[in-house]
Design a protein around this motif. Sequence first.
Motif, PDB file in Angstrom:
ATOM      1  N   PRO A  87      -4.298   1.439  11.330  1.00  0.00           N
ATOM      2  CA  PRO A  87      -2.961   0.883  11.580  1.00  0.00           C
ATOM      3  C   PRO A  87      -2.997  -0.575  12.011  1.00  0.00           C
ATOM      4  CG  PRO A  87      -3.101   3.094  12.460  1.00  0.00           C
ATOM      5  CD  PRO A  87      -4.486   2.729  12.006  1.00  0.00           C
ATOM      6  N   GLU A  88      -4.040  -0.965  12.712  1.00  0.00           N
ATOM      7  CA  GLU A  88      -4.138  -2.360  13.155  1.00  0.00           C
ATOM      8  C   GLU A  88      -4.445  -3.331  12.013  1.00  0.00           C
ATOM      9  OE1 GLU A  88      -5.717   0.311  14.454  1.00  0.00           O
ATOM     10  OE2 GLU A  88      -7.764  -0.229  15.121  1.00  0.00           O
ATOM     11  N   ASP A  89      -4.691  -2.823  10.827  1.00  0.00           N
ATOM     12  CA  ASP A  89      -4.847  -3.685   9.656  1.00  0.00           C
ATOM     13  C   ASP A  89      -3.491  -4.079   9.065  1.00  0.00           C
ATOM     14  OD1 ASP A  89      -7.637  -1.658   8.674  1.00  0.00           O
ATOM     15  OD2 ASP A  89      -7.704  -3.642   9.628  1.00  0.00           O
ATOM     16  N   THR A  90      -2.442  -3.497   9.574  1.00  0.00           N
ATOM     17  CA  THR A  90      -1.111  -3.811   9.076  1.00  0.00           C
ATOM     18  C   THR A  90      -0.790  -5.286   9.304  1.00  0.00           C
ATOM     19  OG1 THR A  90      -0.275  -1.577   9.439  1.00  0.00           O
ATOM     20  CG2 THR A  90       1.350  -3.355   9.367  1.00  0.00           C
ATOM     21  N   ALA A  91      -0.438  -5.968   8.235  1.00  0.00           N
ATOM     22  CA  ALA A  91      -0.167  -7.404   8.303  1.00  0.00           C
ATOM     23  C   ALA A  91       0.257  -7.897   6.924  1.00  0.00           C
ATOM     24  CB  ALA A  91      -1.402  -8.175   8.759  1.00  0.00           C
ATOM     25  N   VAL A  92       0.709  -9.125   6.891  1.00  0.00           N
ATOM     26  CA  VAL A  92       0.863  -9.813   5.611  1.00  0.00           C
ATOM     27  C   VAL A  92      -0.470 -10.500   5.313  1.00  0.00           C
ATOM     28  CG1 VAL A  92       2.087 -11.582   4.318  1.00  0.00           C
ATOM     29  CG2 VAL A  92       3.328 -10.164   5.972  1.00  0.00           C
TER      30      VAL A  92
END
Length: 120
Positions: A87-92
């Motif tokens: 989940p911490e890979d969530t990004a643009v």
Amino acid sequence: QVQLVESGGGLAQAGESLRLSCVASGLIFRINDMGWYRQAPGKQRESVAVITSGGRTNYADSVKGRFTISRDNAKNTVSLQMHSLKPEDTAVYYCNGDLSTYNSGRDRYWGQGTQVTVSS
């Protein structure tokens, strides 16, 4: 006009994989370093992975062993294979290229970004 266009973002569940691709187009005669950066909401943009013209790679500690950057010089593309997403890979995610062009010399260019969302 030089353009970097990303593709491949989307929604994944934790543990799954996604592959991002970026194509550089325009009056390019040399592609130097290329890389992937990301920016999560409320955070600064950070480097994820970089690959030199010679193929040397460098990764952020948070993605080592899970992400792999590669490039195809003949196709002016750089890819990011992402495994074991968290989940911490969530990004643009943004593609970045250090490009030498016929009409504008050498400069850094950015793609428009592609959203990666990882659910738990």
